[in-house]
Design a protein around this motif. Structure first.
Motif, PDB file in Angstrom:
ATOM      1  N   THR A 168      41.635  25.343  42.530  1.00 28.14           N
ATOM      2  CA  THR A 168      41.380  26.757  42.272  1.00 28.14           C
ATOM      3  C   THR A 168      42.599  27.596  42.612  1.00 28.14           C
ATOM      4  O   THR A 168      42.804  28.666  42.068  1.00 28.14           O
ATOM      5  CB  THR A 168      40.151  27.230  43.074  1.00 28.14           C
ATOM      6  N   PRO A 179      41.387  34.207  41.989  1.00 29.47           N
ATOM      7  CA  PRO A 179      42.330  34.272  40.861  1.00 29.47           C
ATOM      8  C   PRO A 179      43.706  33.726  41.245  1.00 29.47           C
ATOM      9  O   PRO A 179      44.147  33.855  42.388  1.00 29.47           O
ATOM     10  CB  PRO A 179      42.403  35.781  40.559  1.00 29.47           C
ATOM     11  N   LYS A 194      36.558  31.079  36.713  1.00 24.62           N
ATOM     12  CA  LYS A 194      37.950  31.092  37.164  1.00 24.62           C
ATOM     13  C   LYS A 194      38.826  31.970  36.284  1.00 24.62           C
ATOM     14  O   LYS A 194      38.775  31.865  35.061  1.00 24.62           O
ATOM     15  CB  LYS A 194      38.519  29.665  37.176  1.00 24.62           C
ATOM     16  N   LYS A 219      42.860  32.680  35.567  1.00 21.77           N
ATOM     17  CA  LYS A 219      44.231  32.236  35.799  1.00 21.77           C
ATOM     18  C   LYS A 219      45.150  33.013  34.871  1.00 21.77           C
ATOM     19  O   LYS A 219      44.802  33.276  33.714  1.00 21.77           O
ATOM     20  CB  LYS A 219      44.391  30.729  35.594  1.00 21.77           C
ATOM     21  N   ALA A 252      46.652  27.699  32.800  1.00 25.26           N
ATOM     22  CA  ALA A 252      45.482  28.534  32.544  1.00 25.26           C
ATOM     23  C   ALA A 252      44.674  28.042  31.350  1.00 25.26           C
ATOM     24  O   ALA A 252      43.441  28.056  31.377  1.00 25.26           O
ATOM     25  CB  ALA A 252      45.924  29.981  32.329  1.00 25.26           C
ATOM     26  N   ARG A 301      42.454  25.114  32.581  1.00 28.02           N
ATOM     27  CA  ARG A 301      41.792  25.064  33.875  1.00 28.02           C
ATOM     28  C   ARG A 301      41.032  26.332  34.245  1.00 28.02           C
ATOM     29  O   ARG A 301      40.630  26.481  35.390  1.00 28.02           O
ATOM     30  CB  ARG A 301      42.830  24.756  34.967  1.00 28.02           C
ATOM     31  N   SER A 302      40.828  27.243  33.299  1.00 28.52           N
ATOM     32  CA  SER A 302      40.140  28.479  33.698  1.00 28.52           C
ATOM     33  C   SER A 302      39.176  28.943  32.625  1.00 28.52           C
ATOM     34  O   SER A 302      39.381  28.707  31.432  1.00 28.52           O
ATOM     35  CB  SER A 302      41.158  29.581  33.994  1.00 28.52           C
ATOM     36  N   ASP A 303      38.134  29.613  33.075  1.00 27.43           N
ATOM     37  CA  ASP A 303      37.141  30.175  32.156  1.00 27.43           C
ATOM     38  C   ASP A 303      37.699  31.388  31.425  1.00 27.43           C
ATOM     39  O   ASP A 303      37.264  31.704  30.319  1.00 27.43           O
ATOM     40  CB  ASP A 303      35.890  30.582  32.936  1.00 27.43           C
ATOM     41  N   SER A 354      41.515  32.936  30.725  1.00 25.43           N
ATOM     42  CA  SER A 354      42.959  32.800  30.919  1.00 25.43           C
ATOM     43  C   SER A 354      43.694  33.875  30.132  1.00 25.43           C
ATOM     44  O   SER A 354      43.352  34.178  28.988  1.00 25.43           O
ATOM     45  CB  SER A 354      43.437  31.412  30.508  1.00 25.43           C
ATOM     46  N   LYS A 370      37.676  24.033  31.084  1.00 28.64           N
ATOM     47  CA  LYS A 370      37.297  23.405  32.350  1.00 28.64           C
ATOM     48  C   LYS A 370      37.882  21.996  32.328  1.00 28.64           C
ATOM     49  O   LYS A 370      38.281  21.482  31.278  1.00 28.64           O
ATOM     50  CB  LYS A 370      35.780  23.345  32.526  1.00 28.64           C
TER      51      LYS A 370
END
Length: 437
Positions: A136, A174, A215, A217, A228, A231-233, A235, A332
């Motif tokens: 995270t 964040p 998340k 990013k 991002a 790995r993020s919801d 970005s 994700k």
């Protein structure tokens, strides 16, 4: 002498790479000697027992950690992950082994004073083991007991001026790249946006109210240093919409060997002379670069903004001047199901303080997701279940051709491959071939 025999863990120290086992053993030795005279507030043998319970888990082929219910600090629903051992008599040092997440500064800039303060807190009130950083983005403190949680929280917030990070079904801490503070490719102030969103949404960060984790990013350019897109919801990735700037004299210097490609990053071996055709033109995913008669040209309308040509020849190529960002949603990276990349929501937006346009998109998404999302369903899963068109509707964003990577093979027929047979088989097979990865 080690408290527990750990033959399986010892094997992890035999490879060529640094081992976490060695780090834990080192910390166990430091705690046993206690040359600094630290007044430990949790069992001294915490690291020894951590090695012991891990060895037992490897031997039994099953975990010996259990979730013992909700544990945290007063007024917060996130920031602490409760963890207990199911063999407390055998490993009393890790009977409680809670993880504390600490919010990292924007861009992960630290002073040595700050690092000393937080490590001193953790040496005294925790195991001394840290993870810099978790997926995270947080600073992660690994292993403490329940009575120490309020003490740690007080010292972090009152003496070090830093808050807990996010955990649970809420907004996670964040994270942003270095952005304009260091990077010449930054298209917006990623650190500024990250800090602003962290301050704006503190309630969502510490008081879980979402179907599942969410998340943010922020990448200031398409090099995506915090990943991002994957790995993020939500970005925000920096982008430009005008032409890449070309310095033809610098291009000639690369071709002639005067400048090293990739800023010399791959100079450890002799790779031979730089071949612009092979190393730049042929590797362009948009096939939009030409090098003819000593001149480099780019068809910017076909450019995918992958940054490869710019990274290879940074003194010859530079991003455009009309800069902003793209907003993407739904990524994700689960271990079992495999990665799921973001979907493009806003192709281009200017990102400027006070960032109202970005916040409007976020809050519209949250209103919809909290209403429609199932328990433990990430935003991307809700998007795919409800349809991307629904996401466009709730955010008030008009459909754009850039939302589609490639048009349908036949735009007039809508079908699922498993529901169709007979005369459509040829088209289906062609569709599958074209979309194999």
């Amino acid at each position: 002498m080690a408290k527990h025999k750990t033959p399986l863990l010892d094997q992890l120290e035999s490879g060529p790479w640094p081992s976490f086992v060695s780090d834990v053993k080192q910390e166990a030795e430091v705690r046993a000697k206690n040359e600094k005279g630290v007044e430990y507030q949790i069992p001294v043998e915490v690291c020894d027992d951590l090695l012991g319970v891990l060895e037992l888990s490897y031997s039994d082929g099953e975990t010996h950690w259990k979730h013992g219910g909700i544990v945290g600090v007063f007024g917060y629903g996130g920031g602490v992950i409760g963890r207990y051992c199911d063999q407390p008599e055998m490993f009393p040092g890790v009977a409680h082994f809670h993880t504390v997440r600490v919010a990292q500064p924007s861009g992960k800039y630290y002073t040595t004073e700050f690092l000393r303060q937080i490590t001193d807190i953790w040496d005294m009130r925790g195991s001394g083991l840290t993870n810099m950083h978790g997926s995270t983005g947080d600073i992660v403190f690994l292993g403490t007991t329940t009575p120490q949680l309020e003490e740690i929280f007080f010292e972090l917030t009152h003496n070090v001026n830093v808050d807990l990070g996010g955990s649970g079904s809420n907004l996670r801490t964040p994270a942003a790249c270095l952005g304009m503070s260091r990077c010449q490719y930054a298209c917006y102030d990623s650190q500024g946006l990250c800090y602003h969103m962290t301050q704006e949404y503190q309630d969502e960060l510490h008081r879980p109210a979402f179907p599942y984790k969410f998340k943010f990013k922020f990448d200031a350019c398409p090099n995506s240093c915090v990943c991002a897109l994957a790995r993020s919801d939500f970005s925000v990735v920096g982008i430009w919409k005008d032409e890449i700037r070309i310095d033809q004299e610098a291009v000639a210097a690369y071709v002639g060997g005067e400048f090293k490609p990739n800023a010399g990053a791959h100079s450890g071996r002799d790779w031979g002379a730089f071949d612009i055709q092979k190393e730049v033109v042929a590797l362009c995913p948009g096939r939009c670069i030409k090098y003819e008669d000593g001149k480099l040209s780019i068809n910017d309308k076909e450019c995918m903004h992958c940054m490869h040509c710019i990274n290879t020849m940074p003194r010859a190529l530079m991003i455009g001047n009309d800069r902003g960002a793209s907003i993407l949603c739904g990524a994700k990276a689960p271990i079992l199901d495999g990665p799921q990349l973001s979907s493009l929501l806003v192709p281009f937006i200017k990102v400027e303080d006070p960032f109202d346009e970005v916040k409007e998109v976020v809050e519209n998404i949250w209103d919809w997701w909290m209403e429609e999302g199932k328990n433990r369903e990430r935003l991307g899963e809700t998007m795919r279940r409800m349809g991307f068109q629904k996401l466009l509707e709730v955010t008030g964003i008009d459909a754009d051709p850039r939302h589609v990577q490639e048009p349908r093979h036949n735009p007039y027929i809508f079908w699922k491959a498993e529901d169709v047979d007979g005369p459509w088989e040829r088209d289906i097979n062609e569709y599958r071939k074209r979309h194999q990865r």
